[in-house]
Design a protein around this motif. Structure first.
Motif, mmCIF file in Angstrom:
data_model
loop_
_atom_site.group_PDB
_atom_site.id
_atom_site.type_symbol
_atom_site.label_atom_id
_atom_site.label_comp_id
_atom_site.label_asym_id
_atom_site.label_seq_id
_atom_site.Cartn_x
_atom_site.Cartn_y
_atom_site.Cartn_z
ATOM 1 N N ARG A 177 9.256 -17.883 0.681
ATOM 2 C CA ARG A 177 10.106 -17.218 1.675
ATOM 3 C C ARG A 177 11.069 -16.272 0.964
ATOM 4 O O ARG A 177 11.668 -16.638 -0.050
ATOM 5 C CB ARG A 177 10.911 -18.242 2.485
ATOM 6 N N GLU A 180 -1.074 -13.910 3.736
ATOM 7 C CA GLU A 180 0.075 -13.395 4.475
ATOM 8 C C GLU A 180 0.389 -14.299 5.662
ATOM 9 O O GLU A 180 -0.507 -14.734 6.380
ATOM 10 C CB GLU A 180 -0.216 -11.975 4.956
ATOM 11 N N ASN A 233 4.009 -13.860 7.459
ATOM 12 C CA ASN A 233 4.850 -12.972 8.267
ATOM 13 C C ASN A 233 5.499 -11.951 7.352
ATOM 14 O O ASN A 233 6.362 -12.305 6.546
ATOM 15 C CB ASN A 233 5.914 -13.781 9.011
ATOM 16 N N SER A 234 5.068 -10.707 7.477
ATOM 17 C CA SER A 234 5.623 -9.644 6.634
ATOM 18 C C SER A 234 6.634 -8.782 7.378
ATOM 19 O O SER A 234 7.058 -7.745 6.868
ATOM 20 C CB SER A 234 4.502 -8.746 6.104
ATOM 21 N N HIS A 235 7.010 -9.186 8.617
ATOM 22 C CA HIS A 235 8.006 -8.453 9.395
ATOM 23 C C HIS A 235 7.605 -6.973 9.540
ATOM 24 O O HIS A 235 8.391 -6.066 9.236
ATOM 25 C CB HIS A 235 9.386 -8.576 8.762
ATOM 26 N N ASN A 236 6.353 -6.784 9.941
ATOM 27 C CA ASN A 236 5.784 -5.452 10.179
ATOM 28 C C ASN A 236 5.622 -4.620 8.906
ATOM 29 O O ASN A 236 5.443 -3.399 8.974
ATOM 30 C CB ASN A 236 6.623 -4.661 11.203
ATOM 31 N N LEU A 269 10.575 -12.671 5.181
ATOM 32 C CA LEU A 269 9.115 -12.628 5.157
ATOM 33 C C LEU A 269 8.607 -13.894 4.485
ATOM 34 O O LEU A 269 9.309 -14.524 3.694
ATOM 35 C CB LEU A 269 8.575 -11.364 4.487
ATOM 36 N N GLU A 270 7.362 -14.254 4.829
ATOM 37 C CA GLU A 270 6.759 -15.467 4.301
ATOM 38 C C GLU A 270 5.320 -15.198 3.890
ATOM 39 O O GLU A 270 4.617 -14.409 4.522
ATOM 40 C CB GLU A 270 6.762 -16.589 5.351
ATOM 41 N N TYR A 271 4.894 -15.865 2.821
ATOM 42 C CA TYR A 271 3.489 -15.841 2.437
ATOM 43 C C TYR A 271 3.150 -17.124 1.707
ATOM 44 O O TYR A 271 4.042 -17.887 1.320
ATOM 45 C CB TYR A 271 3.154 -14.605 1.598
#
Length: 312
Positions: free
Chosen positions: A192, A218, A220-223, A248-250
């Motif tokens: 995170r 991936e 959540n890359s926040h667009n 963002l999270e991966y």
């Protein structure tokens, strides 16, 4: 009569490290004498051998000295808490990598000091450290315009504001903070990042170097646009998020039948300030973002202080 100027003889110091046929060498060039109240240039030359990926040079300066970047190709240069850090996610192609920076000497100083340094790099997923022995003394010529009662030996200098220069600018602790990677089932790790949206930037990029033996997923890359290069993940935003603080999270998933490297991540944020690129190091803290309110997240980015949970 010729004016007497301080000596410009350059000290050339060298150190090398050899591993499995690969030799890494480092040298630091600087004057033997400097004037209090003036700047001098330091040049670090790194013969990188076959190194290509993550590397870092760090150097501690005594109180009374401060550093500013001159040239650091492909690198993130920072000076904080008397430490110079020069970080490469990917080294330049040249066989010898050169960086240079200016060191400002407080006008109240006299005496002498020495410069050392540590070069850290990765070979076959193992971190190596090349310690540059401290040698080559630099003498400070006291300022003739400074009141002798205010002149202090650099070894005894305790810092403090200079008589004519006081800075009130408050810089954030970090533009990006990485939560300590969370180990999930089957050896997966959740990553995170908490990001302070750069005001006025036209472009935003985060690069994270990842250990070997893992594949990126991936979440959540926040667009942002996510892409994977060898040992590096990139997130790019051509339109900056409106949220002042976002996450963002991966995931990093272990590959079957492959050894996994140590879970050590290094990251850089690139954004624009005016027409120039600004680089900031991603800092890692042992904190759970999900336990924080939005105000606490902003405060964490500004101060680096982890909020103390309130017991019910």
């Amino acid at each position: 009569m010729k004016k007497i100027s301080y000596c410009l003889v350059i000290s050339i110091l060298g150190l090398s490290f050899s591993l499995k046929g690969q030799e890494v060498e480092i040298s630091i060039d600087h004057p033997d004498q400097v004037k209090a109240g003036s700047e001098f240039t330091v040049t670090v030359s790194i013969n990188k051998g076959s190194l290509t990926d993550y590397s870092r040079f760090s150097q501690d300066l005594p109180l009374g000295l401060s550093a500013t970047n001159v040239s650091s190709p492909n690198a993130d240069f920072s000076f904080d808490n008397q430490r110079i850090r020069i970080i490469w996610l990917k080294l330049p192609d040249e066989a010898v990598v050169k960086v240079s920076y200016k060191v400002m000497v407080d006008e109240r100083l006299k005496g002498s000091f020495i410069l050392g340094g540590v070069f850290a790099f990765v070979v076959e997923d193992e971190r190596k450290f090349l310690n540059f022995d401290k040698s080559g003394e630099i003498s400070i010529i006291p300022s003739p315009t400074m009141d002798p009662a205010l002149i202090v030996d650099i070894k005894n200098f305790k810092g403090g504001s200079e008589p004519t220069r006081v800075s009130t600018k408050k810089e954030p602790y970090a533009m990006v903070i990485r939560q300590k990677p969370i180990l999930l089932g089957s050896g997966e790790y959740l990553i995170r990042l908490l990001i302070n949206t750069p005001l006025g930037s036209k472009y935003l990029k985060i690069e994270e170097s990842i250990p070997s033996g893992y594949v990126f997923e991936e979440i959540n890359s926040h667009n942002g646009i996510a892409s994977l290069a060898p040992s590096t993940i990139k997130f790019i935003w051509m339109s900056i998020p409106e949220d002042p603080v976002f996450e963002l999270e991966y995931k990093l998933i272990p590959l079957d039948n492959q050894p996994q490297g140590d879970m050590v991540l290094e990251g850089l944020l690139t954004h624009t300030v005016g027409n120039e690129n600004q680089l900031d190091e991603v800092k890692e803290l042992d904190v759970d973002f999900h336990d924080l309110s939005q105000d606490q997240k902003r405060d964490l980015l500004m101060t680096g202080r982890i909020p103390i949970p309130i017991l019910s």
